[in-house]
Design an enzyme around this catalytic site. Structure first.
Site, PDB file in Angstrom:
ATOM      1  N   ASP A  15       0.934  -1.094  -0.033  1.00 49.70           N
ATOM      2  CA  ASP A  15      -0.030   0.065  -0.274  1.00 49.70           C
ATOM      3  C   ASP A  15       0.729   1.243  -0.052  1.00 49.70           C
ATOM      4  O   ASP A  15       0.263   2.295   0.444  1.00 49.70           O
ATOM      5  CB  ASP A  15      -1.069   0.114   1.206  1.00 49.70           C
ATOM      6  CG  ASP A  15      -1.806  -0.995   1.210  1.00 49.70           C
ATOM      7  OD1 ASP A  15      -2.378  -1.460   0.206  1.00 49.70           O
ATOM      8  OD2 ASP A  15      -1.896  -1.874   2.345  1.00 49.70           O
ATOM      9  N   LYS A  67       2.708   2.174  -4.869  1.00 45.59           N
ATOM     10  CA  LYS A  67       3.373   1.611  -6.199  1.00 45.59           C
ATOM     11  C   LYS A  67       2.492   2.002  -7.516  1.00 45.59           C
ATOM     12  O   LYS A  67       3.275   1.942  -8.281  1.00 45.59           O
ATOM     13  CB  LYS A  67       3.610   0.166  -5.858  1.00 45.59           C
ATOM     14  CG  LYS A  67       4.811  -0.319  -4.932  1.00 45.59           C
ATOM     15  CD  LYS A  67       4.717  -1.814  -4.653  1.00 45.59           C
ATOM     16  CE  LYS A  67       3.466  -2.501  -4.417  1.00 45.59           C
ATOM     17  NZ  LYS A  67       3.052  -2.349  -3.349  1.00 45.59           N
ATOM     18  N   GLY A 118      -3.955  -3.970  -4.976  1.00 44.47           N
ATOM     19  CA  GLY A 118      -4.924  -3.312  -5.648  1.00 44.47           C
ATOM     20  C   GLY A 118      -4.039  -1.952  -5.873  1.00 44.47           C
ATOM     21  O   GLY A 118      -3.356  -1.583  -5.011  1.00 44.47           O
ATOM     22  N   HIS A 119      -4.272  -1.483  -7.080  1.00 44.96           N
ATOM     23  CA  HIS A 119      -3.584  -0.059  -7.438  1.00 44.96           C
ATOM     24  C   HIS A 119      -4.489   0.594  -7.911  1.00 44.96           C
ATOM     25  O   HIS A 119      -5.405   0.572  -8.964  1.00 44.96           O
ATOM     26  CB  HIS A 119      -2.548  -0.555  -8.566  1.00 44.96           C
ATOM     27  CG  HIS A 119      -1.216  -1.267  -8.192  1.00 44.96           C
ATOM     28  ND1 HIS A 119      -0.361  -1.763  -9.139  1.00 44.96           N
ATOM     29  CD2 HIS A 119      -0.591  -1.479  -6.966  1.00 44.96           C
ATOM     30  CE1 HIS A 119       0.661  -2.448  -8.392  1.00 44.96           C
ATOM     31  NE2 HIS A 119       0.463  -2.057  -7.241  1.00 44.96           N
ATOM     32  N   GLN A 139       2.000  -5.915  -3.207  1.00 41.53           N
ATOM     33  CA  GLN A 139       2.323  -6.018  -1.767  1.00 41.53           C
ATOM     34  C   GLN A 139       3.611  -5.281  -1.336  1.00 41.53           C
ATOM     35  O   GLN A 139       3.920  -4.232  -2.327  1.00 41.53           O
ATOM     36  CB  GLN A 139       2.261  -7.052  -1.159  1.00 41.53           C
ATOM     37  CG  GLN A 139       0.781  -8.019  -1.068  1.00 41.53           C
ATOM     38  CD  GLN A 139       0.322  -8.924  -2.262  1.00 41.53           C
ATOM     39  OE1 GLN A 139       1.105  -9.503  -2.920  1.00 41.53           O
ATOM     40  NE2 GLN A 139      -0.910  -8.732  -2.588  1.00 41.53           N
TER      41      GLN A 139
END
Length: 447
Positions: free
Chosen positions: A13, A16, A40-41, A223
């Protein structure tokens, strides 16, 4: 030409998605090398918000090829949903490729993930419940379903009927859940296969050919370092290897093909799920960071735990990944604070400790040793050059670089692409050794 790995230097988180999106402009290919829909991005481009879980954020550039590598586990339903989301927002996915040897998340993986986490009770890990761990477990047990199986209806039917009957025993007897219908699952996944078939290829070969053609490749991890299965805060980790070395295995390339490693870290620290967190803040300060940083998971919506920047885990991430330079994100979240703490070491049973302990019981007992720095108490959101930053903000960044012994090449000050200070070209700049503070005469100007 440069082949670059982007990794998270904390517990994930770190932002990235934005950094990968920013760097993708200079990349010919972006490769996602591990993880699944548990990551998730969130990327904001021209006011549009894109939430991606499997497709690399490089897909937002029309001339960039995107590859989902063999180390990634794929939930076809979620992937198809992302394709539909992109199409609705006017983004083509024609340049997407999926590794034929990537493993597939099945309905029984999700059911077992949720049920086993509930059975753990007070010993729960804090998984996302998306079936990622059980998918990787089946991969290790050599009973997984791969994308190439999905593309072969006869093989898929044969494998799924045996596997589902096997998993039904576990679902019924261990977790007291109703069994799955092999025919129903097979029919559903045959439909998924029809949709995804045009994208499935031998990606390792595609990447090797790209290296031979001297194309720029960006390897994108999910991650963060402290969630790595081998090197993280076990057992509160993910089921794969987010560290830079995982890029070689998950993409199918040799280590000599990697030129540079970029670490992404927040200007403070967060983590989701269970496990030790030495710099975690309770009360008003933790709530302030959470609110200002919008610290809610892209995948689950869970509230992130917030704390001060931890240079001990930062130095560990530099060592484990061979980080060449850093991207510091969410500096603007600290704008209102009169003072900011940075963890420079730990104390365990009254004894100082400079290095991250591999023993989780010792880590649980680590207490942070802080250095307090003055805040700047003014907005940095509109800063686009180092000279625009308040002196205290610049000093804070310099202090982090000195602690980590790694230069800061990028500073993010908001969610949009343009809210970024580019200090040094993180892809084509000189290698570490010429860059960090005190490097000597002739070093390039960086933080």
């Amino acid at each position: 030409m440069a082949n670059v790995v982007v990794i998270g230097a904390q517990w994930g988180d770190e932002g990235k998605g934005k950094i990968t999106d920013l760097l993708s402009k200079s990349a010919d290919i972006v490769v996602r090398y591990q993880g699944g829909v548990n990551a998730g991005h969130t990327v904001v481009v021209q006011g549009k918000t894109f939430k991606l879980h499997l497709i690399p954020s490089g897909i937002l550039y029309p001339d960039t090829d995107c590859i989902i590598g063999s180390g990634t586990v794929i939930d076809p339903q979620v992937l198809i949903g992302e394709l539909d989301q992109l199409a609705a927002l006017g983004v083509s996915a024609d340049r997407l490729l999926i590794s034929e040897t990537a493993h597939v998340t099945m309905p029984y993986h999700r059911l077992i993930d949720l049920a086993s986490e509930e059975k753990r009770g007070e010993h729960k890990i804090g998984t996302t419940g998306r079936g990622i761990g059980p998918t990787y477990a089946d991969k290790s047990e050599r009973m997984g379903i791969r994308m190439l199986d999905l593309m072969n209806p006869k093989e898929l039917r044969k494998k799924l009927h045996w596997t589902i009957n096997y998993k039904n025993v576990i679902l019924e007897r261990l977790y007291e859940l109703p069994p799955l219908d092999p025919e129903e699952v097979t029919a559903q996944y045959e439909l998924y296969a029809q949709r995804l078939r045009p994208y499935v290829v031998d990606c390792s070969l595609k990447i090797y050919e790209a290296v031979e053609q001297r194309r720029n490749i960006l390897f994108e991890g999910a991650q963060g370092t402290l969630l790595d299965l081998d090197h993280g805060t076990y057992p509160y980790v993910t089921s794969s290897n987010p560290v830079a070395g995982g890029a070689c295995v998950g993409a199918g390339v040799g280590p000599t093909m990697i030129d540079r490693v970029i670490g992404v870290a927040k200007a403070y620290t967060t983590r989701v799920g269970e496990g030790p967190f030495p710099t975690e803040l309770d009360g008003n300060m933790g709530e302030l960071l959470c609110d200002r940083g919008a610290e809610f998971g892209t995948t689950t919506g869970r509230k992130r735990r917030c704390g001060w920047f931890d240079a001990v885990i930062g130095r560990y991430a530099v060592r484990i990944n061979g980080i060449d330079c850093l991207a510091i994100t969410k500096l603007d979240v600290l704008d209102t604070l009169p003072e900011i703490n940075v963890c420079i070491a730990y104390e365990v049973d009254g004894e100082p400790r400079q290095h991250f302990p591999s023993n989780s019981r010792i880590f649980q007992n680590c207490r942070p040793v802080y250095k307090t720095l003055p805040g700047w108490q003014q907005s940095t959101e509109d800063c686009r050059n180092l000279e625009d930053l308040p002196p205290q903000a610049l000093n804070y960044l310099k202090f982090l670089a000195e602690l980590m012994e790694v230069p800061i090449a990028l500073v993010s000050l908001g969610a949009s692409r343009d809210q970024t200070i580019i200090v040094e070209d993180p892809i084509h700049g000189p290698k570490r050794g010429l860059l960090y503070p005190g490097a000597g005469v002739g070093a390039n100007p960086i933080i």
